[in-house]
Design an enzyme around this catalytic site. Structure first.
Site, PDB file in Angstrom:
ATOM      1  N   TYR A 292      -6.487  -9.385   9.346  1.00  0.00           N
ATOM      2  CA  TYR A 292      -6.002  -8.192   8.773  1.00  0.00           C
ATOM      3  C   TYR A 292      -6.548  -6.904   9.657  1.00  0.00           C
ATOM      4  O   TYR A 292      -5.959  -5.807   9.613  1.00  0.00           O
ATOM      5  CB  TYR A 292      -6.966  -7.776   7.327  1.00  0.00           C
ATOM      6  CG  TYR A 292      -6.072  -6.965   6.458  1.00  0.00           C
ATOM      7  CD1 TYR A 292      -4.964  -7.269   5.959  1.00  0.00           C
ATOM      8  CD2 TYR A 292      -6.701  -5.776   6.014  1.00  0.00           C
ATOM      9  CE1 TYR A 292      -4.225  -6.403   5.145  1.00  0.00           C
ATOM     10  CE2 TYR A 292      -6.218  -4.919   5.016  1.00  0.00           C
ATOM     11  CZ  TYR A 292      -4.781  -5.159   4.900  1.00  0.00           C
ATOM     12  OH  TYR A 292      -4.079  -4.404   4.006  1.00  0.00           O
TER      13      TYR A 292
ATOM     14  N   LYS B 274      -7.300   0.924   5.283  1.00  0.00           N
ATOM     15  CA  LYS B 274      -7.246   1.053   4.174  1.00  0.00           C
ATOM     16  C   LYS B 274      -8.452   1.543   3.609  1.00  0.00           C
ATOM     17  O   LYS B 274      -8.670   2.064   2.305  1.00  0.00           O
ATOM     18  CB  LYS B 274      -7.216  -0.436   3.504  1.00  0.00           C
ATOM     19  CG  LYS B 274      -5.922  -1.082   3.737  1.00  0.00           C
ATOM     20  CD  LYS B 274      -4.599  -0.572   3.000  1.00  0.00           C
ATOM     21  CE  LYS B 274      -3.492  -1.088   2.788  1.00  0.00           C
ATOM     22  NZ  LYS B 274      -2.341  -0.329   2.332  1.00  0.00           N
TER      23      LYS B 274
HETATM   24  P1  NAP Z   1       6.787  -4.017   1.845  1.00  0.00           P
HETATM   25  O1  NAP Z   1       7.558  -4.321   0.777  1.00  0.00           O
HETATM   26  O2  NAP Z   1       7.404  -4.243   3.189  1.00  0.00           O
HETATM   27  O3  NAP Z   1       6.775  -2.252   1.653  1.00  0.00           O
HETATM   28  C1  NAP Z   1       5.988  -1.600   2.708  1.00  0.00           C
HETATM   29  C2  NAP Z   1       6.795  -0.191   2.964  1.00  0.00           C
HETATM   30  O4  NAP Z   1       6.277   0.581   3.670  1.00  0.00           O
HETATM   31  C3  NAP Z   1       8.294  -0.422   3.349  1.00  0.00           C
HETATM   32  O5  NAP Z   1       9.110   0.187   2.322  1.00  0.00           O
HETATM   33  C4  NAP Z   1       8.278   0.144   4.667  1.00  0.00           C
HETATM   34  O6  NAP Z   1       9.515   0.670   4.994  1.00  0.00           O
HETATM   35  C5  NAP Z   1       7.493   1.346   4.252  1.00  0.00           C
HETATM   36  N1  NAP Z   1       7.100   2.101   5.636  1.00  0.00           N
HETATM   37  C6  NAP Z   1       6.401   1.694   6.879  1.00  0.00           C
HETATM   38  N2  NAP Z   1       6.203   2.596   7.564  1.00  0.00           N
HETATM   39  C7  NAP Z   1       6.821   3.759   6.947  1.00  0.00           C
HETATM   40  C8  NAP Z   1       6.998   5.159   7.359  1.00  0.00           C
HETATM   41  N3  NAP Z   1       6.603   5.611   8.738  1.00  0.00           N
HETATM   42  N4  NAP Z   1       7.512   5.846   6.512  1.00  0.00           N
HETATM   43  C9  NAP Z   1       8.001   5.563   5.434  1.00  0.00           C
HETATM   44  N5  NAP Z   1       7.911   4.224   4.848  1.00  0.00           N
HETATM   45  C10 NAP Z   1       7.287   3.449   5.766  1.00  0.00           C
HETATM   46  O7  NAP Z   1       5.347  -4.528   1.468  1.00  0.00           O
HETATM   47  P2  NAP Z   1       4.260  -4.102   0.217  1.00  0.00           P
HETATM   48  O8  NAP Z   1       3.321  -5.355   0.634  1.00  0.00           O
HETATM   49  O9  NAP Z   1       4.964  -4.130  -0.993  1.00  0.00           O
HETATM   50  O10 NAP Z   1       3.435  -3.210   0.736  1.00  0.00           O
HETATM   51  C11 NAP Z   1       3.450  -2.022  -0.082  1.00  0.00           C
HETATM   52  C12 NAP Z   1       1.920  -1.352  -0.038  1.00  0.00           C
HETATM   53  O11 NAP Z   1       1.027  -2.415  -0.636  1.00  0.00           O
HETATM   54  C13 NAP Z   1       1.401  -1.465   1.466  1.00  0.00           C
HETATM   55  O12 NAP Z   1       0.408  -0.254   1.453  1.00  0.00           O
HETATM   56  C14 NAP Z   1       0.608  -2.470   1.598  1.00  0.00           C
HETATM   57  O13 NAP Z   1      -0.446  -2.408   2.562  1.00  0.00           O
HETATM   58  C15 NAP Z   1      -0.094  -2.710   0.089  1.00  0.00           C
HETATM   59  N6  NAP Z   1      -0.418  -4.015  -0.219  1.00  0.00           N
HETATM   60  C16 NAP Z   1       0.165  -5.159  -0.071  1.00  0.00           C
HETATM   61  C17 NAP Z   1      -0.523  -6.256  -0.215  1.00  0.00           C
HETATM   62  C18 NAP Z   1       0.405  -7.614  -0.034  1.00  0.00           C
HETATM   63  O14 NAP Z   1      -0.191  -8.825  -0.102  1.00  0.00           O
HETATM   64  N7  NAP Z   1       1.748  -7.669  -0.076  1.00  0.00           N
HETATM   65  C19 NAP Z   1      -1.581  -6.428  -0.813  1.00  0.00           C
HETATM   66  C20 NAP Z   1      -2.472  -5.291  -1.010  1.00  0.00           C
HETATM   67  C21 NAP Z   1      -1.981  -4.037  -0.457  1.00  0.00           C
HETATM   68  P3  NAP Z   1      10.356  -0.300   6.105  1.00  0.00           P
HETATM   69  O15 NAP Z   1      10.566  -1.634   5.386  1.00  0.00           O
HETATM   70  O16 NAP Z   1      11.603   0.300   6.230  1.00  0.00           O
HETATM   71  O17 NAP Z   1       9.630  -0.336   7.244  1.00  0.00           O
END
Ligand code: NAP
Length: 254
Positions: A156, A163
């Protein structure tokens, strides 16, 4: 009648049907919220438009949170639909794949550190700063974080630091905006297979480890994350601000 009837919420970070933001939009729509969506670039525009359509919304606006101009344009465009609204969901994080792979000290770079903190943490307060005067006095801002902020989790790496910054950012925002009736909280989600998560080396192992060790013997779903985000954007959570709420099947307590 839903507990978000009449609320207007902006959702960022929908990239697919697996996104945490998709689960959040689904729960908020079910509870009666009106939603608006952002997409980062044209590649995702049609997909986000289709998802917005599923949730009765035709407000789909571009925003790359790494650029102030793009953030300002977002709220200028949004003000043509909504003069005031009741909060936003920040579901955005980014670090390049080489940063999420192997030995932390070996892999980290100044550039990787800077990009991860800029996109993952600064963007949360940058969005709030730009729309402060559009937020109603019962607004709620919600971000997504992960246990890697407080524990050193394999691979990570720099995202754990980003974070940790995001969580501190959330607390300072809660203090700054509380008197205006704006609450700010974070959901610490257990691992969920999404596009962003697939960039972390050995993510599959992370999922099965959490499943084996968590008190509930399973991983969480985006619907469970969505329900908590909907609660946090509603009056049901009116006394809660500055908190990190763990939605991880209990993994963080063992
Ligand atoms: P996801 O579906 O890939 O979503 C991540 C989003 O961030 C995508 O829509 C991406 O857009 C966007 N993004 C990245 N850079 C950006 C920028 N410069 N401007 C605007 N948008 C941007 O993944 P997710 O897991 O649902 O992530 C959502 C949040 O949850 C994140 O903060 C992640 O760290 C958090 N989280 C996830 C998990 C997990 O296991 N999945 C666990 C804990 C926390 P593009 O696709 O166009 O790049």
């Amino acid at each position: 009648m839903g507990f978000l009837d009449g609320r207007r919420v902006l959702i960022t970070g929908v990239a697919s049907y697996r996104s945490l933001a998709y689960g959040i939009a689904k729960a908020m729509y079910r509870e009666g919220a009106q939603l608006a969506f952002t997409y980062q670039n044209n590649k995702l525009k049609d997909r986000v438009r289709k998802i917005a359509n599923d949730f009765g919304s035709d407000i789909v606006l571009p925003c790359d949170v790494s650029e102030d101009e793009s953030i300002n344009d977002l709220f200028l465009h949004l003000s043509k639909f909504w003069l005031k609204f009741d909060g936003f969901v920040h579901a955005i994080a980014y670090a390049s794949n080489d940063q999420l792979n192997g030995d932390y000290v070996e892999s980290i770079t100044r550039e990787g550190f800077s990009v991860a903190h800029n996109v993952t943490s600064y963007s949360f307060v940058a969005l709030a700063k730009a729309c402060r005067n559009m937020l109603s006095t019962c607004s709620s801002l919600v971000t997504l974080t992960y246990l890697g902020s407080v524990r050193a989790i394999p691979n990570y790496n720099v995202m754990g630091l980003a974070k940790a910054s995001l969580e501190a950012n959330m607390r300072y925002m809660a203090r700054s905006l509380g008197a205006e009736g704006i609450r700010v909280n974070a959901i610490s989600s257990g691992p969920v297979r999404t596009l962003a998560a697939s960039g972390i080396m050995n993510f599959k192992q992370m999922l099965s480890y959490c499943k084996d060790k968590s008190p509930m013997c399973r991983n969480v779903t985006i619907d469970e994350i969505g329900n908590v985000a909907a609660f946090l954007c509603s009056d049901l959570s009116s006394g809660i601000t500055g908190e990190v709420i763990y939605v991880d099947a209990g993994f963080s307590v063992v």
